[in-house]
Write an enzyme that holds these catalytic residues in place. Structure first.
Site, short mmCIF file in Angstrom:
data_model
loop_
_atom_site.label_atom_id
_atom_site.label_comp_id
_atom_site.label_asym_id
_atom_site.label_seq_id
_atom_site.Cartn_x
_atom_site.Cartn_y
_atom_site.Cartn_z
N HIS A 1 0.83 -1.22 0.00
CA HIS A 1 0.00 0.00 0.00
C HIS A 1 0.86 1.26 0.00
O HIS A 1 0.38 2.34 0.30
CB HIS A 1 -0.98 0.01 1.18
CG HIS A 1 -2.01 -1.07 1.04
ND1 HIS A 1 -3.17 -0.92 0.33
CD2 HIS A 1 -2.02 -2.35 1.48
CE1 HIS A 1 -3.87 -2.04 0.36
NE2 HIS A 1 -3.18 -2.93 1.05
N THR A 2 2.12 1.10 -0.31
CA THR A 2 3.02 2.26 -0.37
C THR A 2 3.02 2.91 -1.75
O THR A 2 3.38 4.07 -1.87
CB THR A 2 4.46 1.81 -0.05
OG1 THR A 2 4.72 0.64 -0.83
CG2 THR A 2 4.62 1.48 1.42
N LEU B 1 -1.67 -11.90 -6.57
CA LEU B 1 -0.49 -12.15 -7.40
C LEU B 1 -0.52 -11.32 -8.68
O LEU B 1 0.25 -11.54 -9.61
CB LEU B 1 -0.38 -13.64 -7.75
CG LEU B 1 -0.13 -14.57 -6.56
CD1 LEU B 1 -0.18 -16.03 -7.00
CD2 LEU B 1 1.21 -14.27 -5.91
N ASP C 1 2.13 -3.11 -9.60
CA ASP C 1 2.04 -4.34 -10.39
C ASP C 1 2.55 -4.12 -11.82
O ASP C 1 3.26 -4.95 -12.38
CB ASP C 1 0.58 -4.82 -10.43
CG ASP C 1 -0.02 -4.91 -9.04
OD1 ASP C 1 0.76 -4.95 -8.07
OD2 ASP C 1 -1.26 -4.93 -8.92
N TYR D 1 -10.09 -1.64 -0.40
CA TYR D 1 -8.91 -1.03 -1.00
C TYR D 1 -9.12 0.46 -1.32
O TYR D 1 -8.34 1.32 -0.92
CB TYR D 1 -8.53 -1.80 -2.27
CG TYR D 1 -7.25 -1.33 -2.92
CD1 TYR D 1 -6.04 -1.92 -2.61
CD2 TYR D 1 -7.25 -0.28 -3.84
CE1 TYR D 1 -4.86 -1.48 -3.21
CE2 TYR D 1 -6.09 0.17 -4.43
CZ TYR D 1 -4.90 -0.45 -4.11
OH TYR D 1 -3.74 0.00 -4.70
C1 GLA Z 1 -2.67 -4.15 -5.36
C2 GLA Z 1 -2.57 -2.92 -6.25
C3 GLA Z 1 -1.19 -2.25 -6.12
C4 GLA Z 1 -0.80 -2.03 -4.68
C5 GLA Z 1 -1.06 -3.28 -3.83
C6 GLA Z 1 -0.86 -3.02 -2.36
O1 GLA Z 1 -1.82 -5.14 -5.82
O2 GLA Z 1 -2.79 -3.27 -7.60
O3 GLA Z 1 -1.18 -1.05 -6.86
O4 GLA Z 1 -1.44 -0.91 -4.14
O5 GLA Z 1 -2.37 -3.79 -4.02
O6 GLA Z 1 0.47 -2.83 -2.08
#
Ligand code: GLA
Length: 340
Positions: A15-16, A103, A151, A201
């Site tokens: 979540h950074t 994933l 991601d 989220y």
């Molecule tokens: C998901 C989102 C990413 C990120 C993570 C948490 O994978 O697609 O952008 O925010 O959650 O780290």
């Protein structure tokens, strides 16, 4: 023409990304392969071969549709909006990365699809960071998940054998060789599916935004421990998680560079406790899975990705027998064209 988009494992830094922070992640060998063939028509015909579902839509008017179709229609629309002449095409997807489970099956699909379509157009691939942003717009504006760039950057810039330390403020990437000696990294499914567009989220993103507004800073990267007392609960906890999680990324990089696997395991477990206790993103099924892998000998374990379900990442010491449902993971190649 075919292209592959990988899923990813995030070692630490959760979540950074949408808080201008830090993460340490790598692409995995599981992902989505997209075959694309140009046709004379003016339609996109898409087949999700794993689930036997189809979609057909006009290439110049891809209106939104739910589920996996939103990714395909959004990718075609965003490529067109960026000035690429997407032709009528037949597309076939097949995936090895489990969906909706931390994933990053979404980025695997977007990246595989965009690389395949760009290959059909025979244009040089745009700057990969621009492509990462384009794929992220697909999720934000077509799928409704306010995700960051973790991601997509991992899928487009990662390489075999190494993790990427990503600084989301500058978008700088640093390769960190993933030499974990005889230790094993593995993922275990908590069995709880989740959707980033409907889980907590987006709410977490709003909370982070509000915390910044109250303190008067552009992003949580600028938050200091002293600022936390100015925030009401639970915003102070959300912000504390981000401050400490950024520090954990650099602790993990240092542990990897000095081959200190015990320290890496401690960082992984500390990240999990923080996502659970401060960020409020764990669930009973995830907790049961983390406890189970720790009981089976893992030195560290954490929930990965957006939270509220999905996969758990665990680091096992040499000689430890893995749970039967654990899947070994290691850094594989980033997104690429596999045939022309
Ligand atoms: C998901 C989102 C990413 C990120 C993570 C948490 O994978 O697609 O952008 O925010 O959650 O780290």
């Amino acid at each position: 023409m075919a292209a592959f988009g990988p899923g990813r494992v995030n070692l630490v830094g959760e979540h950074t990304d949408y808080n201008d922070g830090l993460a340490l992640s790598f692409p995995i060998s599981l992902g989505v392969t997209v075959h694309a063939e140009a046709t004379d028509g003016a339609e996109i015909q898409a087949l999700a071969s794993d689930i036997g579902e189809r979609d057909v839509f006009p290439v110049d008017r891809p209106r939104n549709a739910p589920g996996w179709r939103a990714f395909v229609r959004g990718s075609v629309a965003e490529l067109t909006a960026a000035g690429h002449q997407v032709p009528g095409a037949r597309l076939r997807f097949s995936g090895t990365v489990p969906q909706g489970s931390g994933l990053s099956s979404s980025a695997a699909l977007e990246v595989g699809l965009c690389l395949a379509l760009l290959g059909l157009i025979e244009e040089p691939c745009p700057d990969r960071m621009d492509l990462a942003r384009l794929c992220s717009r697909v999720e934000n504006q077509w799928v409704g998940a306010q995700t960051g760039l973790l991601d997509q950057i991992t899928a487009l810039f990662g390489n075999s054998g190494e993790a990427l330390r990503i600084d989301f403020r500058t978008l700088e990437r640093e390769s960190v060789p993933l030499h974990i000696d005889e230790w094993t990294l593995a993922t275990v499914d908590s069995g709880e599916p989740r959707s980033l567009s409907t889980s907590g989220y987006n709410q977490r993103r709003d909370e982070c935004r509000l915390a910044c507004e109250i303190v008067g800073i552009p992003s949580l990267r600028d938050m200091t421990p002293d600022d936390l007392s100015r925030l009401p609960a639970p915003l102070d906890e959300r912000a504390r998680h981000i401050i400490e999680e950024n520090a954990r990324v650099d602790a993990a990089v240092a542990a990897l560079r000095s081959h200190d696997m015990c320290s890496l395991a401690l960082v992984i477990s500390a990240s999990h406790r923080s996502v659970r206790d401060l960020y409020g993103a764990s669930t009973a099924a995830v907790e049961a899975t983390v406890s189970r892998v720790l009981r089976s000998g893992a030195a560290g374990a954490r929930m990965m990705g957006g939270g509220f379900g999905g996969h758990v990442l665990a680091l096992f010491p040499p000689g430890c027998e893995l749970p039967v449902d654990a899947r070994r993971v290691s850094p594989g190649p980033g997104g690429h064209v596999i045939a022309t």
